[in-house]
Enzyme design. Structure first.
Site, PDB file in Angstrom:
ATOM      1  N   SER A 154       0.868  -1.176   0.000  1.00 37.80           N
ATOM      2  CA  SER A 154       0.000   0.000   0.000  1.00 37.80           C
ATOM      3  C   SER A 154       0.907   1.228   0.000  1.00 37.80           C
ATOM      4  O   SER A 154       2.089   1.130   0.367  1.00 37.80           O
ATOM      5  CB  SER A 154      -0.839  -0.002   1.283  1.00 37.80           C
ATOM      6  OG  SER A 154      -1.454   1.254   1.492  1.00 37.80           O
ATOM      7  N   TYR A 167      -2.135  -1.165  10.502  1.00 34.92           N
ATOM      8  CA  TYR A 167      -2.095  -1.298   9.040  1.00 34.92           C
ATOM      9  C   TYR A 167      -0.764  -0.778   8.491  1.00 34.92           C
ATOM     10  O   TYR A 167      -0.115  -1.443   7.676  1.00 34.92           O
ATOM     11  CB  TYR A 167      -3.270  -0.522   8.441  1.00 34.92           C
ATOM     12  CG  TYR A 167      -3.488  -0.703   6.957  1.00 34.92           C
ATOM     13  CD1 TYR A 167      -4.263  -1.757   6.468  1.00 34.92           C
ATOM     14  CD2 TYR A 167      -2.946   0.190   6.033  1.00 34.92           C
ATOM     15  CE1 TYR A 167      -4.490  -1.914   5.107  1.00 34.92           C
ATOM     16  CE2 TYR A 167      -3.161   0.041   4.664  1.00 34.92           C
ATOM     17  CZ  TYR A 167      -3.932  -1.006   4.204  1.00 34.92           C
ATOM     18  OH  TYR A 167      -4.158  -1.148   2.856  1.00 34.92           O
TER      19      TYR A 167
HETATM   20  P1  NAD Z   1     -11.496  -5.913   0.035  1.00 36.42           P
HETATM   21  O1  NAD Z   1     -12.054  -5.734   1.404  1.00 36.42           O
HETATM   22  O2  NAD Z   1     -12.376  -5.733  -1.157  1.00 36.42           O
HETATM   23  O3  NAD Z   1     -10.803  -7.322  -0.101  1.00 36.42           O
HETATM   24  C1  NAD Z   1     -10.115  -7.946   0.959  1.00 36.42           C
HETATM   25  C2  NAD Z   1     -10.107  -9.431   0.717  1.00 36.42           C
HETATM   26  O4  NAD Z   1      -9.439 -10.057   1.818  1.00 36.42           O
HETATM   27  C3  NAD Z   1     -11.513 -10.036   0.638  1.00 36.42           C
HETATM   28  O5  NAD Z   1     -11.566 -11.049  -0.330  1.00 36.42           O
HETATM   29  C4  NAD Z   1     -11.669 -10.634   2.044  1.00 36.42           C
HETATM   30  O6  NAD Z   1     -12.606 -11.712   2.085  1.00 36.42           O
HETATM   31  C5  NAD Z   1     -10.264 -11.103   2.300  1.00 36.42           C
HETATM   32  N1  NAD Z   1     -10.024 -11.392   3.705  1.00 36.42           N
HETATM   33  C6  NAD Z   1     -10.179 -10.578   4.775  1.00 36.42           C
HETATM   34  N2  NAD Z   1      -9.911 -11.252   5.916  1.00 36.42           N
HETATM   35  C7  NAD Z   1      -9.564 -12.515   5.538  1.00 36.42           C
HETATM   36  C8  NAD Z   1      -9.201 -13.692   6.249  1.00 36.42           C
HETATM   37  N3  NAD Z   1      -9.112 -13.733   7.586  1.00 36.42           N
HETATM   38  N4  NAD Z   1      -8.920 -14.803   5.524  1.00 36.42           N
HETATM   39  C9  NAD Z   1      -9.017 -14.806   4.175  1.00 36.42           C
HETATM   40  N5  NAD Z   1      -9.366 -13.720   3.462  1.00 36.42           N
HETATM   41  C10 NAD Z   1      -9.631 -12.602   4.132  1.00 36.42           C
HETATM   42  O7  NAD Z   1     -10.271  -4.885  -0.029  1.00 36.42           O
HETATM   43  P2  NAD Z   1      -9.248  -4.516  -1.215  1.00 36.42           P
HETATM   44  O8  NAD Z   1      -9.229  -3.048  -1.317  1.00 36.42           O
HETATM   45  O9  NAD Z   1      -9.492  -5.325  -2.434  1.00 36.42           O
HETATM   46  O10 NAD Z   1      -7.875  -4.955  -0.501  1.00 36.42           O
HETATM   47  C11 NAD Z   1      -7.012  -5.917  -1.025  1.00 36.42           C
HETATM   48  C12 NAD Z   1      -5.599  -5.596  -0.586  1.00 36.42           C
HETATM   49  O11 NAD Z   1      -5.203  -4.353  -1.158  1.00 36.42           O
HETATM   50  C13 NAD Z   1      -5.431  -5.456   0.927  1.00 36.42           C
HETATM   51  O12 NAD Z   1      -4.212  -6.033   1.347  1.00 36.42           O
HETATM   52  C14 NAD Z   1      -5.380  -3.949   1.122  1.00 36.42           C
HETATM   53  O13 NAD Z   1      -4.676  -3.582   2.278  1.00 36.42           O
HETATM   54  C15 NAD Z   1      -4.659  -3.536  -0.148  1.00 36.42           C
HETATM   55  N6  NAD Z   1      -4.841  -2.129  -0.496  1.00 36.42           N
HETATM   56  C16 NAD Z   1      -6.076  -1.628  -0.753  1.00 36.42           C
HETATM   57  C17 NAD Z   1      -6.210  -0.294  -1.070  1.00 36.42           C
HETATM   58  C18 NAD Z   1      -7.538   0.339  -1.368  1.00 36.42           C
HETATM   59  O14 NAD Z   1      -7.608   1.580  -1.423  1.00 36.42           O
HETATM   60  N7  NAD Z   1      -8.601  -0.411  -1.561  1.00 36.42           N
HETATM   61  C19 NAD Z   1      -5.079   0.531  -1.107  1.00 36.42           C
HETATM   62  C20 NAD Z   1      -3.842  -0.019  -0.838  1.00 36.42           C
HETATM   63  C21 NAD Z   1      -3.736  -1.358  -0.532  1.00 36.42           C
END
Ligand code: NAD
Length: 272
Positions: A154, A167
């Protein structure tokens, strides 16, 4: 004279390859799974959610792409389940080319009030799960003679924001882990890199808008404008297609020398 290595395949040709992507039942992970499947790669989905909804997603992706799309329900807080997920992917798909450590959660709270259980859970899912999955994947990749490990970090792996101590700690940690794995596997034709997205409009961000509004005593609209997109110079969300672009480069043969690096896809956020 050319430096093109015989047998190199272009970016976006994943036919015959196999991937496992943690946290791919929604958001970024699902978009990357779609990117793999539409380019001919088999994929194991993972993540939480309503089982019927997950099965619909799995079946739709398999039907629309013609590749094998499987699902493993490993909870990313449980090392033994993560080991099982990687073994399942390698066994069912017959090989393992790509591991994406993507599952992640967030909790927004001042550090002095930060709940212990949320700290432990964020470190487990956002950091330790990558260790378990990577450790389990390496022997399969070594046996194959190639591998690609992509960690979803991130912008918060590079810079901090208030109220996100766990985080930010986990995401900084995953960048250090990425560098170490890259060095250890550099001569095995296995690369390990991190992608550092800015804000992408997925469920994890939607929940943050509510949490930030509560913590900062602001309206949802003000949080969107001044907090979320306040740090993103482009003043728009990063798209999942833009993340699929860098991902497809990293997993391609042409990405073979990208190793131990962190790729900022954040509209200029961390340039400030
Ligand atoms: P999201 O909430 O849509 O997806 C998260 C995924 O992780 C989901 O499929 C959820 O079921 C899964 N998950 C959560 N807890 C879990 C567990 N205990 N076991 C198995 N699976 C689990 O969010 P996203 O935005 O798609 O995030 C995906 C990644 O990208 C994350 O690591 C997040 O930190 C990173 N990220 C997101 C953003 C953003 O702005 N959305 C920015 C930077 C980084």
């Amino acid at each position: 004279m050319t430096d093109a290595t015989p047998g190199f395949r272009d970016i976006g040709d994943l036919k015959g390859q196999a991937a496992v992507i943690s946290g791919s039942t929604s958001g970024i992970g699902l978009a990357l799974a779609r990117a793999v499947a539409t380019r001919g790669g088999d994929v194991v989905l993972n993540g939480l959610g309503d089982p019927a909804e997950i099965e619909r997603t799995r079946a739709e992706l398999a039907a629309s792409t013609g590749v094998r799309v499987l699902y493993h329900p490993a909870d990313m807080t449980q090392g033994d389940q993560i080991d099982d997920m990687v073994a399942y992917a390698a066994c069912e798909l017959g090989r393992l080319d790509i591991l994406v450590n993507n599952a992640g959660i967030q909790h927004v709270e001042a550090v002095e009030n930060f709940p212990t259980d949320q700290w432990e859970k964020i470190i487990a899912i956002n950091l330790s799960s990558a260790f378990y999955a990577t450790r389990a994947a390496i022997p399969h990749m070594k046996a194959l003679g190639r591998g690609r490990i992509v960690n979803m970090a991130s912008a918060h792996g590079l810079v901090a924001s208030p109220f996100k101590s766990a985080y930010v700690a986990a995401k900084h940690g995953i960048i250090g882990f990425t560098k170490t794995v890259a060095l250890e596997l550099a001569q095995d034709n296995i690369t390990c890199n991190a992608i550092c997205p800015g804000f992408v409009h997925t469920p994890i961000v939607d929940k943050q808008i509510d949490d930030q509004a509560r913590t900062r005593n602001m309206s949802r609209e003000d949080v969107m404008k001044n907090v979320i997109l306040g740090s993103q110079p482009t003043k728009r969300f990063v798209t999942t297609d833009e993340l699929a672009g860098i991902f497809l480069y990293l997993v391609s043969d042409l990405g073979a020398s990208a190793n131990g690096a962190s790729f900022s896809i954040d509209g200029g956020w961390t340039a400030q």
